[in-house]
Design a protein around this motif. Structure first.
Motif, PDB file in Angstrom:
ATOM      1  N   PRO A  36      69.908   1.236  29.089  1.00 27.39           N
ATOM      2  CA  PRO A  36      71.267   0.690  29.077  1.00 27.39           C
ATOM      3  C   PRO A  36      71.445  -0.519  29.998  1.00 27.39           C
ATOM      4  N   ALA A  37      70.815  -0.490  31.164  1.00 29.41           N
ATOM      5  CA  ALA A  37      70.914  -1.626  32.085  1.00 29.41           C
ATOM      6  C   ALA A  37      70.200  -2.847  31.510  1.00 29.41           C
ATOM      7  N   ALA A  40      72.425  -4.298  28.832  1.00 26.61           N
ATOM      8  CA  ALA A  40      73.569  -4.996  29.432  1.00 26.61           C
ATOM      9  C   ALA A  40      73.152  -6.357  29.972  1.00 26.61           C
ATOM     10  N   GLN A  41      72.006  -6.414  30.627  1.00 26.78           N
ATOM     11  CA  GLN A  41      71.525  -7.691  31.158  1.00 26.78           C
ATOM     12  C   GLN A  41      71.126  -8.641  30.033  1.00 26.78           C
ATOM     13  N   ARG A  43      72.422  -8.735  27.091  1.00 22.97           N
ATOM     14  CA  ARG A  43      73.685  -9.208  26.516  1.00 22.97           C
ATOM     15  C   ARG A  43      74.275 -10.328  27.370  1.00 22.97           C
ATOM     16  N   LEU A  44      74.281 -10.141  28.678  1.00 25.69           N
ATOM     17  CA  LEU A  44      74.798 -11.170  29.588  1.00 25.69           C
ATOM     18  C   LEU A  44      73.987 -12.455  29.493  1.00 25.69           C
ATOM     19  N   ASP A 122      74.732  -5.398  21.200  1.00 23.07           N
ATOM     20  CA  ASP A 122      75.952  -4.606  21.395  1.00 23.07           C
ATOM     21  C   ASP A 122      75.892  -3.288  20.635  1.00 23.07           C
ATOM     22  N   ALA A 125      73.425  -0.968  22.326  1.00 19.09           N
ATOM     23  CA  ALA A 125      73.999  -0.442  23.571  1.00 19.09           C
ATOM     24  C   ALA A 125      75.058   0.618  23.283  1.00 19.09           C
ATOM     25  N   GLN A 129      75.306   4.871  24.191  1.00 17.49           N
ATOM     26  CA  GLN A 129      76.409   5.557  24.874  1.00 17.49           C
ATOM     27  C   GLN A 129      76.881   6.796  24.109  1.00 17.49           C
TER      28      GLN A 129
END
Length: 130
Positions: A36-37, A40-41, A43-44, A122, A125, A129
């Motif tokens: 997940p991390a 997220a990175q 995606r950023l 997205d 990710a 979840q």
């Protein structure tokens, strides 16, 4: 629960092709706790590339286009976005050559494929979840 290590290959499809195995491999390397991390990175970083390319293309700011395309080459290749990877390489060449015609031709397709890759990240990710 869908694992981020096994994103469904059909969701969503990148217009230029997507090798889902590359993204799965990357996620397996970091393991389920860190996936997940990583997503997220990723995606950023992809969003930063999208913003940087859009801003630099308006000038055009060739130095920033080279920088953003260089980052995108790595991210797209690692994530399995094969055509986007090639487009980022072409953008880098155009930025080095300061070629506005190639930039104008390439930009719409690259931006569409980049948005599609962000959607894949997205979706992957979100499934992590669940």
């Amino acid at each position: 629960m869908q694992s981020p290590l096994h994103p469904r290959p059909e969701v969503p499809a990148l217009p230029g092709g997507f090798d889902a195995a590359r993204l799965r491999h990357l996620l397996r390397l970091v393991g389920p706790e860190e996936a997940p991390a990583l997503l997220a990175q990723l995606r950023l970083d992809l969003a930063g590339c999208a913003e940087g390319i859009a801003r630099a293309a308006a000038g055009p700011d060739w130095d920033n286009l080279r920088e953003a395309s260089h980052v995108l080459i790595s991210l797209a290749g690692s994530a399995g976005a094969l055509t986007l990877h090639e487009q980022a390489q072409a953008l880098n060449v155009a930025a080095h050559a300061r070629d506005p015609a190639t930039l104008a031709d390439l930009l719409p397709l690259l931006q569409a494929d980049l948005a599609a890759l962000i959607a894949v990240v997205d979706t992957t990710a979100a499934e992590a979840q669940e």
